[in-house]
Scaffold this motif. Structure first.
Motif, short mmCIF file in Angstrom:
data_model
loop_
_atom_site.label_atom_id
_atom_site.label_comp_id
_atom_site.label_asym_id
_atom_site.label_seq_id
_atom_site.Cartn_x
_atom_site.Cartn_y
_atom_site.Cartn_z
N SER A 16 -66.33 -96.12 -94.81
CA SER A 16 -66.62 -95.21 -95.95
C SER A 16 -67.88 -94.23 -95.79
CB SER A 16 -66.82 -95.98 -97.15
OG SER A 16 -67.58 -96.97 -96.88
N ALA A 17 -68.70 -94.68 -94.73
CA ALA A 17 -70.04 -93.71 -94.31
C ALA A 17 -70.03 -93.65 -93.06
CB ALA A 17 -70.99 -94.41 -95.23
N PRO A 18 -68.98 -92.78 -92.46
CA PRO A 18 -68.94 -92.74 -90.99
C PRO A 18 -70.40 -92.29 -90.28
CG PRO A 18 -67.37 -91.32 -92.09
CD PRO A 18 -68.35 -91.81 -92.99
N ASP A 19 -70.50 -92.70 -89.09
CA ASP A 19 -72.02 -92.58 -88.31
C ASP A 19 -71.49 -91.77 -87.26
OD1 ASP A 19 -74.17 -92.64 -86.79
OD2 ASP A 19 -74.67 -94.65 -86.95
N ALA A 20 -71.86 -90.46 -87.13
CA ALA A 20 -71.20 -89.72 -86.04
C ALA A 20 -72.00 -90.13 -84.50
CB ALA A 20 -71.61 -88.24 -86.17
N SER A 21 -73.10 -90.84 -84.54
CA SER A 21 -73.67 -91.21 -83.40
C SER A 21 -72.96 -92.55 -82.61
CB SER A 21 -75.05 -91.51 -83.64
OG SER A 21 -75.33 -92.67 -84.45
N VAL A 22 -71.92 -93.11 -83.39
CA VAL A 22 -71.26 -94.39 -83.09
C VAL A 22 -69.66 -94.04 -82.46
CG1 VAL A 22 -70.72 -96.61 -83.47
CG2 VAL A 22 -72.48 -95.77 -84.62
N PRO A 23 -69.51 -94.39 -81.23
CA PRO A 23 -68.30 -93.85 -80.86
C PRO A 23 -67.31 -94.93 -81.51
CG PRO A 23 -69.40 -95.24 -79.11
CD PRO A 23 -70.18 -94.94 -80.37
N PRO A 24 -65.93 -94.29 -81.51
CA PRO A 24 -64.77 -95.12 -82.10
C PRO A 24 -64.74 -96.54 -81.40
CG PRO A 24 -64.09 -92.96 -81.78
CD PRO A 24 -65.35 -92.92 -81.06
N LEU A 25 -64.16 -97.59 -81.98
CA LEU A 25 -64.09 -98.78 -81.21
C LEU A 25 -62.56 -99.00 -81.12
CD1 LEU A 25 -66.34 -100.98 -83.22
CD2 LEU A 25 -66.86 -99.98 -80.91
N VAL A 26 -61.90 -99.53 -80.01
CA VAL A 26 -60.75 -99.94 -79.54
C VAL A 26 -60.50 -101.33 -79.52
CG1 VAL A 26 -58.91 -99.21 -78.26
CG2 VAL A 26 -60.32 -97.50 -78.59
N LEU A 27 -59.59 -101.96 -80.30
CA LEU A 27 -59.44 -103.36 -80.04
C LEU A 27 -58.13 -103.56 -79.25
CD1 LEU A 27 -60.71 -104.86 -83.72
CD2 LEU A 27 -61.88 -104.37 -81.68
N VAL A 28 -57.76 -104.41 -78.37
CA VAL A 28 -56.59 -104.49 -77.63
C VAL A 28 -56.39 -105.99 -77.60
CG1 VAL A 28 -55.43 -104.14 -75.40
CG2 VAL A 28 -57.29 -102.42 -76.04
N HIS A 29 -55.26 -106.20 -77.94
CA HIS A 29 -54.94 -107.85 -78.15
C HIS A 29 -54.64 -108.54 -76.77
CE1 HIS A 29 -50.72 -106.71 -77.13
NE2 HIS A 29 -51.08 -105.77 -77.79
N ALA A 30 -54.66 -109.63 -76.77
CA ALA A 30 -54.28 -110.43 -75.46
C ALA A 30 -52.82 -110.70 -75.42
CB ALA A 30 -54.85 -111.84 -75.89
N TRP A 31 -52.17 -111.16 -74.19
CA TRP A 31 -50.93 -111.11 -73.92
C TRP A 31 -50.23 -112.04 -75.02
CZ3 TRP A 31 -47.77 -115.49 -72.29
CH2 TRP A 31 -46.35 -115.17 -72.17
N GLY A 32 -49.16 -111.81 -75.61
CA GLY A 32 -48.41 -112.55 -76.40
C GLY A 32 -48.58 -112.26 -78.03
N MET A 33 -49.56 -111.51 -78.05
CA MET A 33 -50.19 -111.03 -79.57
C MET A 33 -49.83 -109.66 -79.74
SD MET A 33 -53.70 -113.15 -79.30
CE MET A 33 -54.16 -113.08 -80.93
N ASN A 34 -50.19 -109.09 -80.87
CA ASN A 34 -50.10 -107.62 -81.23
C ASN A 34 -51.34 -107.18 -82.08
OD1 ASN A 34 -49.17 -108.09 -83.99
ND2 ASN A 34 -47.05 -108.40 -83.21
N SER A 35 -51.35 -105.99 -82.50
CA SER A 35 -52.43 -105.30 -83.62
C SER A 35 -52.51 -106.07 -84.72
CB SER A 35 -52.20 -103.97 -83.66
OG SER A 35 -51.17 -103.62 -84.19
#
Length: 80
Positions: A16-35
């Motif tokens: 709700s309050a974006p901080d332009a100095s922080v890059p986007p975060l990407v979460l990647v699941h383990a094998w056998g899982m999903n988002s």
């Protein structure tokens, strides 16, 4: 070097309050899982960090009916 591009499913939570100095975060699941395993955590992480948070499904991790994100194989996210 040749770049291969594939399409994958993802979910995103915007703070709700974006901080332009922080890059986007990407979460990647383990094998056998999903988002889906990240659903409850996406918004709290986005709010705590001020960054948009993406949960990306690896290929064949879920029904590939919705494919909105282009992703470079072994590289950076594109077209976000």
């Amino acid at each position: 070097m040749t770049q291969r591009v594939c399409r994958c499913y993802y979910k995103v939570a915007e703070p709700s309050a974006p901080d332009a100095s922080v890059p986007p975060l990407v979460l990647v699941h383990a094998w056998g899982m999903n988002s889906k395993h990240f659903e409850k955590n996406l918004k709290p992480i986005a709010e705590a960090t001020g960054a948009p948070v993406y949960a990306v499904d690896l290929r064949n991790a879920r029904s590939q009916t919705k494919l909105p994100l282009d992703m470079m194989v072994g590289g950076n996210l594109l077209h976000m």
